[in-house]
Design an enzyme around this catalytic site. Structure first.
Site, PDB file in Angstrom:
ATOM      1  N   ASP A  38       7.679   1.879  46.304  1.00 39.84           N
ATOM      2  CA  ASP A  38       7.520   3.329  46.172  1.00 39.84           C
ATOM      3  C   ASP A  38       6.035   3.638  46.000  1.00 39.84           C
ATOM      4  O   ASP A  38       5.273   2.812  45.490  1.00 39.84           O
ATOM      5  CB  ASP A  38       8.318   3.854  44.968  1.00 39.84           C
ATOM      6  CG  ASP A  38       8.700   5.318  45.117  1.00 39.84           C
ATOM      7  OD1 ASP A  38       9.880   5.612  45.406  1.00 39.84           O
ATOM      8  OD2 ASP A  38       7.794   6.188  44.953  1.00 39.84           O
ATOM      9  N   ASP A  65       2.663   2.544  49.870  1.00 38.87           N
ATOM     10  CA  ASP A  65       2.760   3.794  50.628  1.00 38.87           C
ATOM     11  C   ASP A  65       3.225   3.410  52.031  1.00 38.87           C
ATOM     12  O   ASP A  65       2.502   2.717  52.757  1.00 38.87           O
ATOM     13  CB  ASP A  65       1.372   4.467  50.670  1.00 38.87           C
ATOM     14  CG  ASP A  65       1.385   5.772  51.447  1.00 38.87           C
ATOM     15  OD1 ASP A  65       2.334   6.016  52.226  1.00 38.87           O
ATOM     16  OD2 ASP A  65       0.425   6.551  51.286  1.00 38.87           O
ATOM     17  N   ASN A  92      14.367   4.337  53.280  1.00 41.70           N
ATOM     18  CA  ASN A  92      14.889   5.511  52.564  1.00 41.70           C
ATOM     19  C   ASN A  92      13.804   6.538  52.212  1.00 41.70           C
ATOM     20  O   ASN A  92      14.116   7.715  52.045  1.00 41.70           O
ATOM     21  CB  ASN A  92      15.592   5.008  51.288  1.00 41.70           C
ATOM     22  CG  ASN A  92      15.807   6.105  50.272  1.00 41.70           C
ATOM     23  OD1 ASN A  92      16.693   6.938  50.425  1.00 41.70           O
ATOM     24  ND2 ASN A  92      14.972   6.135  49.223  1.00 41.70           N
ATOM     25  N   TYR A 156      11.051  18.307  59.240  1.00 37.50           N
ATOM     26  CA  TYR A 156      12.053  17.368  58.689  1.00 37.50           C
ATOM     27  C   TYR A 156      13.090  17.014  59.754  1.00 37.50           C
ATOM     28  O   TYR A 156      13.458  15.852  59.920  1.00 37.50           O
ATOM     29  CB  TYR A 156      12.707  18.041  57.488  1.00 37.50           C
ATOM     30  CG  TYR A 156      13.649  17.177  56.675  1.00 37.50           C
ATOM     31  CD1 TYR A 156      13.169  16.174  55.843  1.00 37.50           C
ATOM     32  CD2 TYR A 156      15.029  17.402  56.705  1.00 37.50           C
ATOM     33  CE1 TYR A 156      14.028  15.399  55.068  1.00 37.50           C
ATOM     34  CE2 TYR A 156      15.898  16.642  55.936  1.00 37.50           C
ATOM     35  CZ  TYR A 156      15.396  15.644  55.118  1.00 37.50           C
ATOM     36  OH  TYR A 156      16.256  14.883  54.351  1.00 37.50           O
ATOM     37  N   LYS A 160      14.012  13.416  61.250  1.00 43.54           N
ATOM     38  CA  LYS A 160      15.348  12.849  61.060  1.00 43.54           C
ATOM     39  C   LYS A 160      16.079  12.640  62.388  1.00 43.54           C
ATOM     40  O   LYS A 160      16.917  11.737  62.505  1.00 43.54           O
ATOM     41  CB  LYS A 160      16.164  13.736  60.112  1.00 43.54           C
ATOM     42  CG  LYS A 160      15.600  13.784  58.685  1.00 43.54           C
ATOM     43  CD  LYS A 160      15.391  12.418  58.092  1.00 43.54           C
ATOM     44  CE  LYS A 160      15.041  12.423  56.614  1.00 43.54           C
ATOM     45  NZ  LYS A 160      14.766  11.082  56.085  1.00 43.54           N
TER      46      LYS A 160
HETATM   47  N1  LIG Z   1      19.223  14.030  48.527  1.00 38.99           N
HETATM   48  C1  LIG Z   1      19.909  14.489  49.563  1.00 38.99           C
HETATM   49  O1  LIG Z   1      20.850  15.260  49.403  1.00 38.99           O
HETATM   50  C2  LIG Z   1      19.551  14.031  50.961  1.00 38.99           C
HETATM   51  C3  LIG Z   1      20.215  14.601  52.044  1.00 38.99           C
HETATM   52  C4  LIG Z   1      19.916  14.167  53.331  1.00 38.99           C
HETATM   53  C5  LIG Z   1      18.955  13.181  53.522  1.00 38.99           C
HETATM   54  N2  LIG Z   1      18.297  12.645  52.448  1.00 38.99           N
HETATM   55  C6  LIG Z   1      17.303  11.605  52.714  1.00 38.99           C
HETATM   56  O2  LIG Z   1      17.554  10.507  51.856  1.00 38.99           O
HETATM   57  C7  LIG Z   1      16.334   9.895  51.450  1.00 38.99           C
HETATM   58  C8  LIG Z   1      16.229   9.879  49.926  1.00 38.99           C
HETATM   59  O3  LIG Z   1      16.341  11.209  49.430  1.00 38.99           O
HETATM   60  P1  LIG Z   1      16.227  11.557  47.860  1.00 38.99           P
HETATM   61  O4  LIG Z   1      16.887  12.844  47.631  1.00 38.99           O
HETATM   62  O5  LIG Z   1      16.667  10.380  47.060  1.00 38.99           O
HETATM   63  O6  LIG Z   1      14.655  11.780  47.728  1.00 38.99           O
HETATM   64  P2  LIG Z   1      13.735  11.732  46.427  1.00 38.99           P
HETATM   65  O7  LIG Z   1      12.636  12.733  46.664  1.00 38.99           O
HETATM   66  O8  LIG Z   1      14.531  11.864  45.171  1.00 38.99           O
HETATM   67  O9  LIG Z   1      13.117  10.246  46.469  1.00 38.99           O
HETATM   68  C9  LIG Z   1      12.276   9.831  47.502  1.00 38.99           C
HETATM   69  C10 LIG Z   1      11.411   8.679  47.004  1.00 38.99           C
HETATM   70  O10 LIG Z   1      10.506   8.341  48.083  1.00 38.99           O
HETATM   71  C11 LIG Z   1       9.224   8.105  47.509  1.00 38.99           C
HETATM   72  N3  LIG Z   1       8.182   8.303  48.500  1.00 38.99           N
HETATM   73  C12 LIG Z   1       7.695   9.478  48.979  1.00 38.99           C
HETATM   74  N4  LIG Z   1       6.691   9.247  49.820  1.00 38.99           N
HETATM   75  C13 LIG Z   1       6.539   7.900  49.904  1.00 38.99           C
HETATM   76  C14 LIG Z   1       5.648   7.056  50.613  1.00 38.99           C
HETATM   77  N5  LIG Z   1       4.681   7.556  51.403  1.00 38.99           N
HETATM   78  N6  LIG Z   1       5.764   5.707  50.468  1.00 38.99           N
HETATM   79  C15 LIG Z   1       6.720   5.195  49.637  1.00 38.99           C
HETATM   80  N7  LIG Z   1       7.575   5.948  48.932  1.00 38.99           N
HETATM   81  C16 LIG Z   1       7.483   7.289  49.061  1.00 38.99           C
HETATM   82  C17 LIG Z   1       9.152   9.096  46.359  1.00 38.99           C
HETATM   83  O11 LIG Z   1       8.129   8.728  45.432  1.00 38.99           O
HETATM   84  C18 LIG Z   1      10.548   9.033  45.796  1.00 38.99           C
HETATM   85  O12 LIG Z   1      10.663   8.030  44.806  1.00 38.99           O
HETATM   86  C19 LIG Z   1      15.232  10.701  52.126  1.00 38.99           C
HETATM   87  O13 LIG Z   1      14.864  10.079  53.347  1.00 38.99           O
HETATM   88  C20 LIG Z   1      15.884  12.042  52.381  1.00 38.99           C
HETATM   89  O14 LIG Z   1      15.287  12.726  53.451  1.00 38.99           O
HETATM   90  C21 LIG Z   1      18.571  13.065  51.177  1.00 38.99           C
END
Ligand SMILES: NC(=O)c1ccc[n+]([C@@H]2O[C@H](COP(=O)([O-])OP(=O)(O)OC[C@H]3O[C@@H](n4cnc5c(N)ncnc54)[C@H](O)[C@@H]3O)[C@@H](O)[C@H]2O)c1
Length: 253
Positions: A38, A65, A92, A156, A160
Site C-alpha cells: 500500500d 506505490d 485491488n 473511473y 475499470k
Molecule cells: N468499495 C466499493 O464498494 C467498491 C465498489 C466497486 C469497486 N471497488 C474497487 O475495489 C477496490 C478497493 O476499494 P475500497 O473501497 O476497498 O478502496 P479504499 O479506498 O478503502 O482502499 C484502497 C487502498 O488502495 C490504496 N492505494 C491508493 N493508491 C495507491 C497506490 N498508488 N499504490 C498502492 N496503494 C494505493 C489506499 O491507500 C487504500 O489503502 C478499488 O479498486 C475500487 O475501485 C470498490
C-alpha cells in the site's frame, strides 16, 4: 474456513484497508503467506499487525506505490526471491476522483487511470515471469459495477472498463503457462466510501439492488479466494459481478 492456500504466496495491492484488507484476512486465514502493499505506510503496517493476531502466518507489509514501475518490480522480484514463488496477484488498489467529464482535470484523469489500470498492468508485468517459471498463477484485478458506464465517473469508468480488456487479454496470454486472469466487479459494498454518500442517495441506490442490501467486504474476499484458488482452474477471462444482482439492469419491481 477452507485451507486452499497452504504454501502459497499471495500478493494484494491496496491491502491496508477496505476490500484489500478483507482479502488479506481471508487469504491469510486460509494459510497463505500474504504480502500486502500500500502507498499508505502507517496504515499498511497497522493492517498487517491486525491480521497477524489470528493468522497462521503473519502477513508481510510493503510500502509500494503501484504507479511506480521501479517500486513495483522491486516489491514483486523481492517477494519471489524470498518466497521462491508468486501464486496469486490481486490488483485491488484504486482511487476515485469523481466529477462530470468537463470538470475532470487532466491530473484527476491520469491519477485514477494510473492507480487502477496502469498499476494493475505494472504488477501483472512484474508477476508474470515468476508465475510462468512455475507454470501456475492466478491474477485477479478489480473492476467495478461502474465499468459499464456511470454518471460523473468518466475517469473511473475508463479505468475499470480498461481492467476488463486487460484481464481478457492476460487470460489469453497466460493460458499456455497455467495462469488464469479474472476480474471482480463489486457493486455496493459496505465500506467507508458507501458510508460517505448522502443518506437518501445511498438508500435509493440500495433500493435498486435485487437482493435489497449492500454487500460486505467479506463477500468480495470470498469471491477473490475462490478465483485465486487452484479449484478455479477452468475459469479465465471472466468478470465476476459481486453485486447482489444490480448489474443485471433495470427491474420493474
Ligand atoms: N468499495 C466499493 O464498494 C467498491 C465498489 C466497486 C469497486 N471497488 C474497487 O475495489 C477496490 C478497493 O476499494 P475500497 O473501497 O476497498 O478502496 P479504499 O479506498 O478503502 O482502499 C484502497 C487502498 O488502495 C490504496 N492505494 C491508493 N493508491 C495507491 C497506490 N498508488 N499504490 C498502492 N496503494 C494505493 C489506499 O491507500 C487504500 O489503502 C478499488 O479498486 C475500487 O475501485 C470498490
Amino acid at each position: 474456513m477452507p485451507d486452499r492456500f497452504t504454501d502459497q504466496t499471495v500478493l494484494v495491492t491496496g491491502g491496508a484497508q477496505g476490500l484489500g484488507l478483507a482479502m488479506v484476512h481471508r487469504f491469510a486465514a486460509e494459510g497463505a503467506r500474504v504480502h500486502l502493499a500500500d502507498v499508505n505506510a502507517d496504515a499498511v503496517q497497522e493492517a498487517a499487525g491486525k491480521v497477524a493476531a489470528d493468522a497462521p502466518i503473519p502477513p508481510v507489509p510493503h510500502v509500494v506505490d503501484v504507479t511506480d514501475p521501479v517500486a513495483v518490480t522491486g516489491w514483486i522480484d523481492g517477494v519471489a526471491e524470498s518466497d521462491g514463488r508468486v501464486d496469486v496477484l490481486v490488483n485491488n488498489a484504486g482511487i476515485i476522483r469523481d466529477n462530470r467529464v468537463e470538470k475532470i482535470s487532466v491530473e484527476d484523469w491520469h491519477a485514477v487511470i494510473d492507480v487502477s489500470l496502469t498499476g494493475s498492468f505494472l504488477c501483472i508485468q512484474a508477476a508474470m515471469p515468476h508465475m510462468k517459471s512455475r507454470s501456475y498463477g492466478r491474477i485477479i484485478s478489480f473492476s467495478s459495477m461502474s465499468w459499464r458506464g456511470n454518471f460523473g465517473q468518466a475517469n473511473y469508468v475508463a479505468a475499470k472498463a480498461g481492467i476488463v480488456g486487460l484481464t481478457r487479454t492476460i487470460a489469453l496470454e497466460g493460458a499456455r503457462h497455467g495462469i488464469t486472469a479474472n476480474a471482480i466487479a463489486p457493486g455496493l459494498i459496505q465500506t467507508p466510501m458507501l458510508a460517505s454518500m448522502n443518506g437518501p442517495a445511498r438508500d435509493l441506490l440500495i433500493g435498486k439492488v435485487p437482493l435489497k442490501h449492500p454487500g460486505e467486504p467479506e463477500d468480495i474476499a470470498a469471491a477473490a479466494a475462490f478465483l485465486g484458488s487452484p479449484e478455479a482452474r477452468y475459469i479465465t477471462g471472466v468478470v465476476l459481478d459481486v453485486d447482489g444482482g444490480i448489474g443485471i439492469g433495470s427491474s420493474i419491481r
